[in-house]
Design an enzyme around this catalytic site. Structure first.
Site, PDB file in Angstrom:
ATOM      1  N   THR A 141       0.865  -1.191   0.000  1.00  0.00           N
ATOM      2  CA  THR A 141       0.000   0.000   0.000  1.00  0.00           C
ATOM      3  C   THR A 141       0.894   1.231   0.000  1.00  0.00           C
ATOM      4  O   THR A 141       1.341   1.671  -1.045  1.00  0.00           O
ATOM      5  CB  THR A 141      -0.985  -0.002   1.185  1.00  0.00           C
ATOM      6  OG1 THR A 141      -0.266  -0.239   2.404  1.00  0.00           O
ATOM      7  CG2 THR A 141      -2.039  -1.081   1.009  1.00  0.00           C
ATOM      8  N   LYS A 198       4.034  -6.840   4.146  1.00  0.00           N
ATOM      9  CA  LYS A 198       3.815  -5.431   3.830  1.00  0.00           C
ATOM     10  C   LYS A 198       3.553  -4.693   5.122  1.00  0.00           C
ATOM     11  O   LYS A 198       3.109  -5.268   6.129  1.00  0.00           O
ATOM     12  CB  LYS A 198       2.659  -5.247   2.847  1.00  0.00           C
ATOM     13  CG  LYS A 198       1.281  -5.637   3.342  1.00  0.00           C
ATOM     14  CD  LYS A 198       0.534  -4.615   4.157  1.00  0.00           C
ATOM     15  CE  LYS A 198       0.459  -3.283   3.473  1.00  0.00           C
ATOM     16  NZ  LYS A 198      -0.255  -2.282   4.369  1.00  0.00           N
ATOM     17  N   THR A 250       2.152  -9.540  12.049  1.00  0.00           N
ATOM     18  CA  THR A 250       2.484  -8.356  11.271  1.00  0.00           C
ATOM     19  C   THR A 250       1.253  -7.844  10.565  1.00  0.00           C
ATOM     20  O   THR A 250       0.206  -8.461  10.597  1.00  0.00           O
ATOM     21  CB  THR A 250       3.573  -8.660  10.237  1.00  0.00           C
ATOM     22  OG1 THR A 250       3.848  -7.476   9.508  1.00  0.00           O
ATOM     23  CG2 THR A 250       3.156  -9.737   9.291  1.00  0.00           C
ATOM     24  N   GLU A 272       6.168   4.784   7.490  1.00  0.00           N
ATOM     25  CA  GLU A 272       5.717   5.914   6.682  1.00  0.00           C
ATOM     26  C   GLU A 272       6.502   7.180   7.016  1.00  0.00           C
ATOM     27  O   GLU A 272       6.514   7.642   8.158  1.00  0.00           O
ATOM     28  CB  GLU A 272       4.223   6.138   6.889  1.00  0.00           C
ATOM     29  CG  GLU A 272       3.383   5.060   6.215  1.00  0.00           C
ATOM     30  CD  GLU A 272       1.909   5.214   6.470  1.00  0.00           C
ATOM     31  OE1 GLU A 272       1.139   4.612   5.705  1.00  0.00           O
ATOM     32  OE2 GLU A 272       1.519   5.898   7.430  1.00  0.00           O
ATOM     33  N   ASN A 292      -0.305  10.588   6.397  1.00  0.00           N
ATOM     34  CA  ASN A 292      -1.536  10.144   7.049  1.00  0.00           C
ATOM     35  C   ASN A 292      -2.621  11.226   7.089  1.00  0.00           C
ATOM     36  O   ASN A 292      -3.794  10.919   7.240  1.00  0.00           O
ATOM     37  CB  ASN A 292      -1.216   9.625   8.459  1.00  0.00           C
ATOM     38  CG  ASN A 292      -0.613   8.246   8.407  1.00  0.00           C
ATOM     39  OD1 ASN A 292      -1.299   7.256   8.236  1.00  0.00           O
ATOM     40  ND2 ASN A 292       0.702   8.169   8.510  1.00  0.00           N
TER      41      ASN A 292
END
Length: 406
Positions: free
Chosen positions: A150, A178, A189, A275, A401
């Site tokens: 993603t 991921k 995870t 991120e 975000n």
């Protein structure tokens, strides 16, 4: 820490896979299909978040079957918090896959990742599954690792060949995962799949998967948020020809070490790719009274927003580390702690026996220039240790975000 393994290097006998774009995301691959024609022994751990996504609920039920024939993973839509429709869509996915492959729908595992609260475009997913069937291939696992991404900036993939000393058989282990945001697992995870051809029974495999999770995926944190969709799945085609792996044997211990090491690599890649992250933080707690204490302390430091922000700013503000350890819930005596910051640029001691030291600020600044920072605490109270992984907190994390749905 990125790796670019070739498709030929990551195949596992008994498995086929592929990934394609089916229109759930705006672009890039968003559907992954993995199959095992003869059926695979399966082990899994799932999120403990009470707001479980529909595919988690369906897959937990299907894991009761002795064998798994297929795994369907979509990215771009979490199919979470969609009520009865979400459950119906997750079940429709298993039914469609079962019909196309000629297997029982209850032997199909489904998983989703992406935006929460948006209905899954099930027609696009079903059409994608139809297109995926003829695309399946033995060297499709590299594609599979890409199809589950993603906000990830690179695929997380690892492979090992392991020679079992007693049976003389070489087995394969391949894993991919991921995760970049909403990372604070409390079971597994975000999404992870580990495949092997080692002959292993379901109960033994489940125990190993849980043990590995505790010291790998459960020891990472990006932002302190435990996802609604977390799942770590392990599958074995059992085609290697070795006698069934049994705890206490040399073959099992060698396989276990390799299995855990592979999942640890995947966990660290997730933390590295947090991120907006610019630095991987590795927290090492040594000399703890118990392993449980060490894990709690290490994980608390990786979760601390203040520690993460300090590492981003290259500020050797070690007091934030002791603060995070103090509220972790693990037992230790602050008056005995020695604390170090380390990287490839050197090591600097910041605290000795519970008291701060005068240190070279320029040296500390140089050490913190690295993209991998070790925070090492020596507790001096026992023999237990633990390691946890996280990342720094950057301006980019807020930007990503703040615009996640747009």
């Amino acid at each position: 820490m990125k790796n670019d393994l070739t498709p030929e290097a990551v195949s596992v006998p008994g498995f086929k896979a592929c990934a394609l774009f089916c229109g759930i995301k705006k672009e890039n691959k968003d559907l992954t299909l993995i199959t095992c024609e003869k059926g695979a022994v399966a082990a899994a751990v799932f999120t403990t978040n009470l707001s479980k996504a529909a595919p988690v609920i369906v897959s937990q039920e299907n894991m009761k079957q002795p064998l798994v024939h297929a795994v369907v993973i979509n990215s771009g839509n979490a199919n979470a918090c969609n009520g009865q429709r979400g459950l119906d869509d997750a079940k429709r996915t298993t039914v469609k896959t079962g019909e196309l492959l000629g297997v029982d729908p209850s032997s199909v595992i489904v998983s989703s990742t992406g935006v929460i609260g948006v209905p899954l475009p099930i027609e696009k997913l079903e059409s994608g599954i139809e297109k995926a069937i003829p695309m399946l291939k033995s060297d499709g696992l590299v594609e599979a690792a890409e199809g589950i991404m993603t906000t990830d900036t690179f695929r997380k993939l690892s492979a090992k060949s392991v020679a079992l000393p007693e049976s003389g058989v070489t087995v394969q282990i391949v894993g991919f995962s991921k995760g970049s945001g909403m990372i604070h697992p409390n079971m597994a995870t975000m999404l992870g799949v580990t495949l092997t051809d080692a002959n292993i029974e379901k109960e033994v495999f489940q125990t190993l998967q849980k043990e590995s999770t505790d010291v790998t995926f459960n020891m990472i944190s990006v932002d302190g948020d435990t996802s609604t969709n977390d799942m770590s799945l392990a599958l074995s085609s059992c085609e290697a020809g070795n006698p069934p792996l049994k705890p206490g044997t040399k073959d099992y211990e060698v396989f276990k070490e390799a299995f855990i090491d592979l999942q640890k690599t995947l966990a660290k890649l997730i933390a590295k790719d947090g991120e907006g992250a610019s630095k991987l933080i590795q927290v090492k707690i040594n000399g703890a009274r118990t392993e449980k204490d060490a894990r709690l302390l290490a994980r608390s430091v990786t979760t601390s927003s203040l520690v993460k922000a300090a590492i981003f700013g290259r500020d050797a503000n070690w007091g934030r580390v002791l603060c995070a350890m103090g509220y972790a819930g693990g037992m230790f005596n602050p008056d005995l702690v020695d604390l170090y910051f380390e990287s490839e640029f050197g090591s600097i001691q910041l605290m000795e026996k519970g008291a701060g030291l005068i240190f070279d600020e320029d040296k500390a600044l140089k050490i913190l220039e690295s993209d991998t920072i070790d925070i090492v605490a020596q507790l001096g109270e026992g023999e237990a240790s633990a390691e946890a992984w996280g990342c720094d907190l950057t301006y980019e994390y807020v930007k990503i975000n703040g615009e996640y749905r747009s």
